[in-house]
Design an enzyme around this catalytic site. Structure first.
Site, PDB file in Angstrom:
ATOM      1  N   SER A  71       0.796  -1.235   0.000  1.00 49.54           N
ATOM      2  CA  SER A  71       0.000   0.000   0.000  1.00 49.54           C
ATOM      3  C   SER A  71       0.826   1.282   0.000  1.00 49.54           C
ATOM      4  CB  SER A  71      -0.957   0.016   1.195  1.00 49.54           C
ATOM      5  OG  SER A  71      -2.006  -0.900   1.001  1.00 49.54           O
ATOM      6  N   LYS A  74       0.557   3.314  -3.098  1.00 49.19           N
ATOM      7  CA  LYS A  74      -0.648   4.105  -3.376  1.00 49.19           C
ATOM      8  C   LYS A  74      -0.394   5.609  -3.285  1.00 49.19           C
ATOM      9  CE  LYS A  74      -3.576   0.442  -1.445  1.00 49.19           C
ATOM     10  NZ  LYS A  74      -4.431   0.063  -0.296  1.00 49.19           N
ATOM     11  N   TYR A 199      -2.724  -2.505 -10.740  1.00 45.45           N
ATOM     12  CA  TYR A 199      -2.756  -2.368  -9.277  1.00 45.45           C
ATOM     13  C   TYR A 199      -1.875  -3.419  -8.600  1.00 45.45           C
ATOM     14  CZ  TYR A 199      -4.668  -2.569  -4.535  1.00 45.45           C
ATOM     15  OH  TYR A 199      -4.809  -2.594  -3.167  1.00 45.45           O
ATOM     16  N   TYR A 251      -3.769   3.187   7.930  1.00 43.51           N
ATOM     17  CA  TYR A 251      -5.026   2.458   8.043  1.00 43.51           C
ATOM     18  C   TYR A 251      -5.852   3.024   9.205  1.00 43.51           C
ATOM     19  CZ  TYR A 251      -2.348  -0.816   5.134  1.00 43.51           C
ATOM     20  OH  TYR A 251      -1.567  -1.390   4.169  1.00 43.51           O
ATOM     21  N   VAL A 269       1.293  -3.913   4.043  1.00 47.97           N
ATOM     22  CA  VAL A 269       1.156  -5.152   4.804  1.00 47.97           C
ATOM     23  C   VAL A 269       2.361  -6.081   4.669  1.00 47.97           C
ATOM     24  CG1 VAL A 269      -1.355  -5.124   4.877  1.00 47.97           C
ATOM     25  CG2 VAL A 269      -0.198  -6.227   2.952  1.00 47.97           C
TER      26      VAL A 269
END
Length: 315
Positions: A71, A74, A199, A251, A269
């Site tokens: 992530s 992103k 992605y 998160y 993660v």
């Protein structure tokens, strides 16, 4: 000796001991298992790289461990989409607010109309952002992302970890369901499988902590690479990214991290954390054992301690 060098000298002397003090925290978490390839990581690894504008690194722990961005990517695909299309077009497709839900939840997509993902750092939002990257094919889009990341990291050898990519592609059923839901609602455009391929690939780009630190340093200097003097990202888009990192980057633990460390950050993660001290330092951390919120448990412990010791909090 100037203040910057004094800070790095202190880091050199403290980091090895502090990494070993934080490492036992890993026993209180667990490595990610929902992506099978990530479950193979050694649970008690912990490493940190800190980089300043003079190009000086201070490092300790398992800095040679290779891991995937997950992530963390992103943040930079958001920036690239903003560079491709501008704010108005991007935020017509994704929102600007924290969700309060898990990063892979699709609950609010169904409850809130229109079905726009709450922000670009949750999975649904990042999938939409992936669809906005310019390119004539999934391969071209992925290549543009990889080249952008290589430039930010100052590392032409960054590549996609093919095993992690394959693992994500074969087990990403929830991401696939979100993408088709977004397609049905008219938010996602194009071929769903091609968007997902983009992605999964950018989440699977492999780095070390030094790469994260250098990418973070560019954000710390508002898009300027202080090592080369080149403006790699428009200042406004870094401002947007930094805001999302504070509010959504860790998160459901983002508020807790803002209070504990007070630095913009994005976790993944695989155990990576990218963070920085604005105008001073870029920081990369890895510790594969995760807390209940999906963040490196030992990495968070280490960063909070460092922030208190060196007064790194923005607040």
């Amino acid at each position: 000796m100037n203040k910057v060098n004094q800070e790095m000298d202190r880091l050199d002397s403290l980091l090895p001991e502090w990494v070993e003090n934080s490492r036992p925290e890993s026993a209180h978490g667990r490595v990610a298992v929902y992506i099978p390839e990530l479950s193979k990581a050694q649970w008690d690894l912990l490493g940190i790289s800190v980089l300043n504008a003079d190009g000086r690194y201070s490092e300790a722990g398992d800095t040679e461990f290779c891991f995937t961005l997950q992530s963390i990517s992103k943040v930079f695909t958001l920036i690239l989409a903003l560079m491709d299309h501008g704010e108005e077009a991007v935020f017509a497709k994704v929102g600007k607010e924290p969700t309060g839900d898990n990063f892979n939840s699709m609950m609010k997509l169904e409850l809130i109309q229109p079905a726009i993902p709450f922000n670009p750092l949750i999975n649904a939002g990042a999938i939409v952002i992936s669809s906005l990257i310019q390119g004539d094919s999934a391969q071209q889009k992925s290549e543009r992302i990889l080249q952008f990341f290589r430039k930010l990291a100052g590392n032409e050898h960054l590549t996609v970890d093919s095993e992690v990519y394959r693992s994500e592609r074969e087990t990403g059923h929830l991401n696939r369901s979100m993408a088709y839901f977004l397609l049905d609602k008219g938010i996602l455009e194009g071929n769903v499988e091609e968007v997902l391929d983009v992605y999964f690939r950018h989440c699977s780009i492999q780095v070390k902590t030094a790469d994260l630190a250098r990418m973070a340093l560019v954000l710390a200097y508002n898009g300027l690479n202080p090592l080369t003097g080149e403006q790699l990202i428009p200042r406004r888009y870094v401002q947007i990214a930094k805001t999302f990192m504070i509010t959504c980057g860790m998160y459901n633990g983002s508020g807790e991290f803002a209070i504990g460390a007070g630095m913009p950050a994005k976790s993944g993660v695989s155990g990576g954390i990218l963070t920085f001290v604005p105008g001073r330092l870029g920081i990369g951390v890895v510790g594969p054992s995760l807390n209940a919120k999906g963040n490196s448990i030992a990495g968070v412990h280490l960063l909070e301690r460092l922030s208190r010791e060196f007064d790194w909090s923005m607040f």
